[in-house]
Design an enzyme around this catalytic site. Structure first.
Site, PDB file in Angstrom:
ATOM      1  N   LEU A  33       0.927  -1.260   0.216  1.00  0.00           N
ATOM      2  CA  LEU A  33       0.192   0.027   0.113  1.00  0.00           C
ATOM      3  C   LEU A  33       0.619   1.041  -0.391  1.00  0.00           C
ATOM      4  O   LEU A  33       1.329   2.016   1.152  1.00  0.00           O
ATOM      5  CB  LEU A  33      -0.884  -0.286   1.596  1.00  0.00           C
ATOM      6  N   ALA A  34       0.956   1.687  -1.473  1.00  0.00           N
ATOM      7  CA  ALA A  34       2.042   2.582  -1.196  1.00  0.00           C
ATOM      8  C   ALA A  34       1.597   4.642  -0.904  1.00  0.00           C
ATOM      9  O   ALA A  34      -0.124   3.841  -1.448  1.00  0.00           O
ATOM     10  CB  ALA A  34       2.967   2.939  -2.815  1.00  0.00           C
ATOM     11  N   HIS A  35       2.049   4.763  -0.439  1.00  0.00           N
ATOM     12  CA  HIS A  35       1.380   6.187   0.395  1.00  0.00           C
ATOM     13  C   HIS A  35       2.013   7.441   0.446  1.00  0.00           C
ATOM     14  O   HIS A  35       3.583   7.153   0.397  1.00  0.00           O
ATOM     15  CB  HIS A  35       0.426   5.929   1.492  1.00  0.00           C
ATOM     16  N   ALA A  36       1.871   8.875   0.737  1.00  0.00           N
ATOM     17  CA  ALA A  36       2.584   9.094   1.202  1.00  0.00           C
ATOM     18  C   ALA A  36       1.799  10.495   1.904  1.00  0.00           C
ATOM     19  O   ALA A  36       0.017  10.469   2.027  1.00  0.00           O
ATOM     20  CB  ALA A  36       3.112  10.576   0.322  1.00  0.00           C
ATOM     21  N   ILE A  80      -0.700   7.922   7.447  1.00  0.00           N
ATOM     22  CA  ILE A  80      -1.593   7.545   6.492  1.00  0.00           C
ATOM     23  C   ILE A  80      -1.457   5.778   6.061  1.00  0.00           C
ATOM     24  O   ILE A  80      -0.751   5.795   6.211  1.00  0.00           O
ATOM     25  CB  ILE A  80      -1.540   8.810   5.277  1.00  0.00           C
TER      26      ILE A  80
END
Lengths: 156, 90
Positions: free
Chosen positions: A69-72, B11
């Site tokens: 789950l790539a995120h920023a 997040i």
């Protein structure tokens, strides 16, 4: 219960890439960034932000076997809440001790740090079913991906 | 009882851990307040926490703490989360 605008919108076709090739985890994350940009959820520069999170904190984004789950953080690159799905022809190692190699990369864009919990609950509804990751990895059409991702857990 | 779920950006992955920890606790019949936070704020947020939930990769970043650090491998495996919480909470 009424859901507010923080909920992830249904996954659009434009945010799905199936059968992609990625030589490295950076390439794989970049593909997820491309899909988010294509669907209008983020700017193209968001891919760099997602890569930077992994460079800084390690491959913890590989949260289940075969799934990243790539995120920023929210920022100028995040235009609205949205998700992207990329499936890889050849699995890619992210360097995670238990969950490598990755076959499915999700990209997540959220615009406000505190408004995404409900959207994430929808995501948990999808992936708490252990068949979701293999079904995505083996999907041959975008419709098959959409059928997994746009499943409405609330009706179960 | 306070439980903190930690990820790098605060997040996404910590929110999944929060949502699924709440589901696991409900199964176990345990009442607890679960908060999602980023690794940078762990010292403030986790000061009065009994349990910190996180990924194997983030254990070193969390550093010294009085809380039990519970490492979750599969964030979508409610049985893993429930079993490890039960062990940590005694």
């Amino acid at each position: 219960m009424l859901k507010d605008s923080s909920v992830l919108p249904p996954l659009p076709e434009s945010a799905v890439t199936i059968g992609a090739s990625a030589a490295t985890w950076r390439d794989a994350v970049r593909l997820a960034g491309d899909a988010l940009a294509r669907s209008g959820a983020a700017t193209p520069a968001f891919a760099d932000e997602m890569i930077r999170v992994i460079e800084e904190f390690g491959p913890y984004v590989v949260i289940a076997p075969g799934l990243a789950l790539a995120h920023a953080r929210p920022g100028p690159e995040t235009l609205r809440n949205g998700l992207a799905v990329v499936t890889l022809v050849e699995p890619v190692a992210f360097g995670h001790a238990h969950n490598d190699p990755v076959r499915v990369v999700l990209g997540l864009s959220v615009t406000h740090a505190n408004s995404h919990i409900e959207a994430i609950a929808d995501l948990a509804n999808i992936f708490n079913d252990a068949s979701a990751i293999p079904r995505l990895a083996e999907a041959r059409t975008i419709d098959e991906v959409l059928a997994v991702m746009n499943w409405d857990g609330d009706t179960a | 009882m306070k439980i903190v779920a930690i990820c790098g950006a605060g997040i996404g992955t910590s929110a999944i851990l929060k949502v699924n920890a709440e589901r696991a606790l409900k199964r176990l019949g345990i009442e607890a307040d679960v908060t999602a936070a980023d690794a940078a704020s762990v010292r403030d947020v986790a000061e009065d926490a009994q349990v910190i939930l996180t990924s194997p990769e983030l254990v070193d970043i969390i550093g010294k703490t009085y809380a039990d650090v519970v490492v979750i491998q599969n964030y979508f495996d409610l049985e893993e989360i429930a079993a490890k919480l039960l062990t940590a909470l005694g």
